[in-house]
Design a protein around this motif. Structure first.
Motif, PDB file in Angstrom:
ATOM      1  N   ILE A   4       0.855  -0.985   0.021  1.00  0.00           N
ATOM      2  CA  ILE A   4       0.244   0.032  -0.012  1.00  0.00           C
ATOM      3  C   ILE A   4       0.873   1.180   0.040  1.00  0.00           C
ATOM      4  N   LEU A   8      -0.085   3.906  -2.816  1.00  0.00           N
ATOM      5  CA  LEU A   8      -0.686   5.026  -2.596  1.00  0.00           C
ATOM      6  C   LEU A   8      -0.281   6.111  -3.368  1.00  0.00           C
ATOM      7  N   TRP A  12      -2.315   8.341  -6.178  1.00  0.00           N
ATOM      8  CA  TRP A  12      -2.473  10.034  -5.975  1.00  0.00           C
ATOM      9  C   TRP A  12      -2.030  10.650  -6.907  1.00  0.00           C
TER      10      TRP A  12
END
Length: 159
Positions: A4, A8, A12
């Motif tokens: 993760i 992530l 984004w």
């Protein structure tokens, strides 16, 4: 499989500024909801309950001295002064020889006994308590060659 922490930032960066702002506002809204309904409201409720319990405890504490006085008044029979001869007579009737002690002070009657059978002593003390409503203030009992020896102290005036 990626972690993760790695995926992530990539997720984004793939969003437009408008989507990033929308996601930030949405995450802030969810965090606020969790704070208000998951933390602040239960804490406020617990504080109110604690205040109510504290008020009840203070009221109970304020009533306690009067209740204790009332209880003591109900349980304590009106006591007359103890006649110094009464324990001597009842002890003689039970076969116990008591000798008034010279260390007796005002308000206290101290009596010594020697070579008394244990059963006779405790039976006599029970009879004094039942018959005269008096219990010894202090009883000191030691084993002797025959039976027990020691002293008993009674209050001679009402407490």
């Amino acid at each position: 499989m990626t972690s993760i922490g790695q995926s992530l930032p990539a997720f984004w960066r793939q969003r437009t500024r408008r989507e990033q702002a929308f996601l930030a506002v949405m995450l802030l809204s969810v965090a606020t909801f969790i704070y208000i309904f998951g933390l602040e409201s239960p804490l406020r409720l617990m504080a109110a309950q604690a205040e109510r319990r504290h008020a009840v405890a203070q009221a109970d504490q304020a009533r306690l001295p009067a209740a204790l006085d009332e209880l003591a008044r109900r349980q304590r029979p009106p006591a007359a002064a103890l006649d110094a001869d009464a324990p001597l007579q009842s002890a003689a009737a039970a076969g116990i020889t008591l000798v008034p002690d010279a260390t007796s002070t005002a308000g206290r009657l101290t009596m010594r006994f020697e070579a008394v059978p244990t059963q006779a002593l405790f039976t006599w003390l029970a009879q004094v308590q039942e018959g005269q409503g008096r219990s010894p203030l202090k009883a000191s009992v030691r084993r002797a060659a025959v039976g027990v020896e020691g002293e008993v102290v009674f209050l001679t005036a009402a407490p």
